[in-house]
Design an enzyme around this catalytic site. Structure first.
Site, short mmCIF file in Angstrom:
data_model
loop_
_atom_site.label_atom_id
_atom_site.label_comp_id
_atom_site.label_asym_id
_atom_site.label_seq_id
_atom_site.Cartn_x
_atom_site.Cartn_y
_atom_site.Cartn_z
N LYS A 115 4.32 -6.53 -7.27
CA LYS A 115 4.07 -5.42 -6.23
C LYS A 115 4.86 -5.80 -5.16
CE LYS A 115 1.20 -2.03 -5.05
NZ LYS A 115 0.63 -1.01 -5.97
P1 NAD Z 1 0.68 8.14 0.13
O1 NAD Z 1 1.30 7.46 1.05
O2 NAD Z 1 1.06 9.26 -0.85
O3 NAD Z 1 -0.68 8.64 0.97
C1 NAD Z 1 -1.73 7.97 1.50
C2 NAD Z 1 -2.84 8.71 2.13
O4 NAD Z 1 -3.88 8.00 2.78
C3 NAD Z 1 -2.28 9.62 3.08
O5 NAD Z 1 -2.84 11.01 3.16
C4 NAD Z 1 -2.45 9.01 4.54
O6 NAD Z 1 -2.69 9.79 5.70
C5 NAD Z 1 -3.80 8.39 4.14
N1 NAD Z 1 -4.16 7.38 4.88
C6 NAD Z 1 -3.71 6.32 5.49
N2 NAD Z 1 -4.57 5.62 6.27
C7 NAD Z 1 -5.70 6.19 6.13
C8 NAD Z 1 -6.73 5.96 6.94
N3 NAD Z 1 -6.91 4.54 7.69
N4 NAD Z 1 -7.85 6.69 6.71
C9 NAD Z 1 -7.63 7.81 5.76
N5 NAD Z 1 -6.39 7.93 5.40
C10 NAD Z 1 -5.56 7.48 5.44
O7 NAD Z 1 -0.25 6.97 -0.97
P2 NAD Z 1 -0.36 7.14 -2.45
O8 NAD Z 1 0.52 6.61 -3.36
O9 NAD Z 1 -1.49 8.44 -2.59
O10 NAD Z 1 -1.35 5.78 -2.39
C11 NAD Z 1 -2.88 5.72 -2.07
C12 NAD Z 1 -3.59 4.69 -2.82
O11 NAD Z 1 -3.51 4.75 -3.96
C13 NAD Z 1 -3.10 3.34 -2.38
O12 NAD Z 1 -4.17 2.50 -2.55
C14 NAD Z 1 -2.28 2.89 -3.43
O13 NAD Z 1 -2.02 1.46 -3.98
C15 NAD Z 1 -3.02 3.50 -4.90
N6 NAD Z 1 -2.36 4.10 -5.92
C16 NAD Z 1 -1.35 4.83 -5.82
C17 NAD Z 1 -0.56 5.11 -7.02
C18 NAD Z 1 0.77 5.93 -7.22
O14 NAD Z 1 1.12 6.46 -8.27
N7 NAD Z 1 1.33 6.69 -6.01
C19 NAD Z 1 -0.88 4.45 -8.33
C20 NAD Z 1 -1.90 3.78 -8.27
C21 NAD Z 1 -2.72 3.52 -7.01
#
Ligand code: NAD
Length: 420
Positions: free
Chosen positions: A109
């Site tokens: 990561k």
């Molecule tokens: P992203 O940046 O696209 O979206 C994050 C979202 O969370 C945004 O809508 C943001 O406004 C919101 N957010 C941030 N802080 C917040 C808070 N305090 N309260 C409520 N909402 C809040 O990120 P993502 O890629 O969608 O990732 C989100 C989660 O999923 C993370 O934990 C990441 O590790 C996990 N994840 C992502 C992927 C991927 O393929 N992108 C895969 C596995 C896991």
């Protein structure tokens, strides 16, 4: 600051899950001793020319937890709270996610401590390119393959791919996944994590003889994972009662029209102000009465403080580490089924694996083929977890980790310890 990476709350949480699962499957103590620590951690200073010509220096990390099963694999996060310990915890989770899903990949990561919403496009590009260059040969198609995470997206991956390729002297699409399709990305990758969340939800519902149509879901986070989970749930007839992002949440008891919300967010950046719903806070959203709660934003949002107020039947973890161990215990005692992160959000890394394979073979598949193959892997993993949960009478999180540790343990014992 003299905090060790092992002292961070998410890292401690992760190790506790690992230790509990290792005890359940009787894991070899020498193996456990090794997998409790990441193999390598890299910290880089990333100087960036800002738009006003000043230079700011950001701190970047890449943690490589295990390469027993294959090259390191894992996202890169841009967020103001990123630190070594969080990245180490996320790298550790990636090892166990890839192992659970039977992928030939290890866990890594990366992250940069920066608020990406405060950067212009040029500043974000400068930051990304310099970070890539500082990592040098620590990443690469056979070494360590980054992907998007919070605050990064396909465009970010395109900059990493270009920087790495410029330095190598020829195109190296295999250095990252989650790239735009035009430069070797896979069809289906962008929505893969959200789609996997929905496939997992369908499997969880089926264990209670429930079906998707009419079932209610609440989604925290409306980024890559949250938007796609809400959309694919909506398309399958689920009633999406509420969604949220960092600006707050929106609620409609009759169900939100998700394509319409996505159009609004594309234009206004945040869900706040969406006209056909009532505003609610992120805290209120988590305790709404619903069938499925899908935390898809960030870690440590379901804790001891709100676990007794959660009012759903299933929690499907789109985010990594959204539920603390104390909360998991309270929720399990209340018979709320948790589909843990390493299972539920595995759709992203599964399709990243497909992207990597397609790129290495220069042969690309249809979106239908990608989605079908992903469904096979994630639902197969669900069955494996369910079996171990039933056999050992443990919660889904312990079962998922146990099943994952079993595979890694076998591989480590076969490879042995070098020199010995
Ligand atoms: P992203 O940046 O696209 O979206 C994050 C979202 O969370 C945004 O809508 C943001 O406004 C919101 N957010 C941030 N802080 C917040 C808070 N305090 N309260 C409520 N909402 C809040 O990120 P993502 O890629 O969608 O990732 C989100 C989660 O999923 C993370 O934990 C990441 O590790 C996990 N994840 C992502 C992927 C991927 O393929 N992108 C895969 C596995 C896991």
């Amino acid at each position: 600051m003299s905090m060790d990476y092992a002292d961070g709350p998410m890292f401690k949480n992760t190790i506790k899950i690992l230790e509990d699962a290792a005890a359940v499957i009787n894991c070899d103590p020498n193996v456990l001793e090794r997998i409790k620590r990441p193999k390598r951690a890299i910290i880089v200073s990333v100087p960036v020319r800002m738009d006003d010509y000043r230079v700011k220096v950001f701190t970047g990390y890449r943690v490589q937890h295990s390469s027993t099963l294959g090259p390191y694999k894992g996202g890169i996060r841009y967020h103001q709270d990123v630190d070594l310990s969080e990245v180490a915890a996320l790298a550790t989770l990636m090892t166990f996610k890839c192992s659970l899903l039977n992928l030939p990949l290890g866990g890594g990561k990366g992250g940069i401590r920066v608020d990406p919403t405060q950067l212009s496009r040029t500043e974000k590009q400068n930051l990304t390119r310099r970070y890539t260059s500082e990592l040098g040969q620590a990443i690469g198609p056979n070494v360590d393959i980054p992907a998007p995470d919070m605050g990064t997206d396909p465009q970010t991956m395109a900059w990493i791919m270009d920087t790495y390729s410029q330095e190598m002297g020829y195109a190296q699409p295999g250095v990252v996944t989650g790239k735009p399709v035009e430069i070797g990305g896979s069809l289906g990758r962008n929505g893969a994590t959200g789609l996997g969340v929905i496939f997992t939800t369908e499997k969880a519902l089926a264990t209670q003889n429930m079906k998707m149509p009419g079932t209610t879901i609440v989604v925290q986070g409306f980024g890559n994972v949250g938007q796609h989970a809400a959309l694919y749930g909506f398309e399958r007839g689920m009633k999406v009662l509420a969604v949220s992002d960092v600006s707050g949440g929106i609620y409609n008891a009759g169900g939100l029209d998700i394509p319409d919300v996505i159009r609004y967010v594309t234009e206004h950046k945040v869900v706040k102000g969406y006209p056909k719903a009532e505003p609610i806070s992120n805290d209120q959203l988590l305790t709404l009465k619903c069938d499925v709660l899908a935390p898809c934003a960030m870690e440590n949002v379901i804790t001891e403080a709100n676990a007794s107020k959660i009012d759903c039947k299933f929690i499907v973890e789109g985010a990594n580490g959204p539920t603390t161990n104390e909360a998991t215990k309270i929720l399990s005692d209340r018979d709320i089924m948790i589909c843990p992160d390493i299972l539920a959000n595995g759709g992203g890394v599964i399709v990243s694996y497909f992207e990597w394979v397609q790129g290495l073979q220069h042969y690309f598949w249809s979106e239908e083929e990608v989605n079908n193959k992903m469904k096979q892997i994630i639902t197969g993993a669900f069955d494996k977890v369910w079996e171990l949960k039933t056999e050992k009478k443990v919660d889904m999180r312990t079962a998922a980790m146990g099943s994952s540790v079993r595979r890694l343990e076998r591989a480590m014992l076969l490879r042995g310890l070098y020199p010995r």
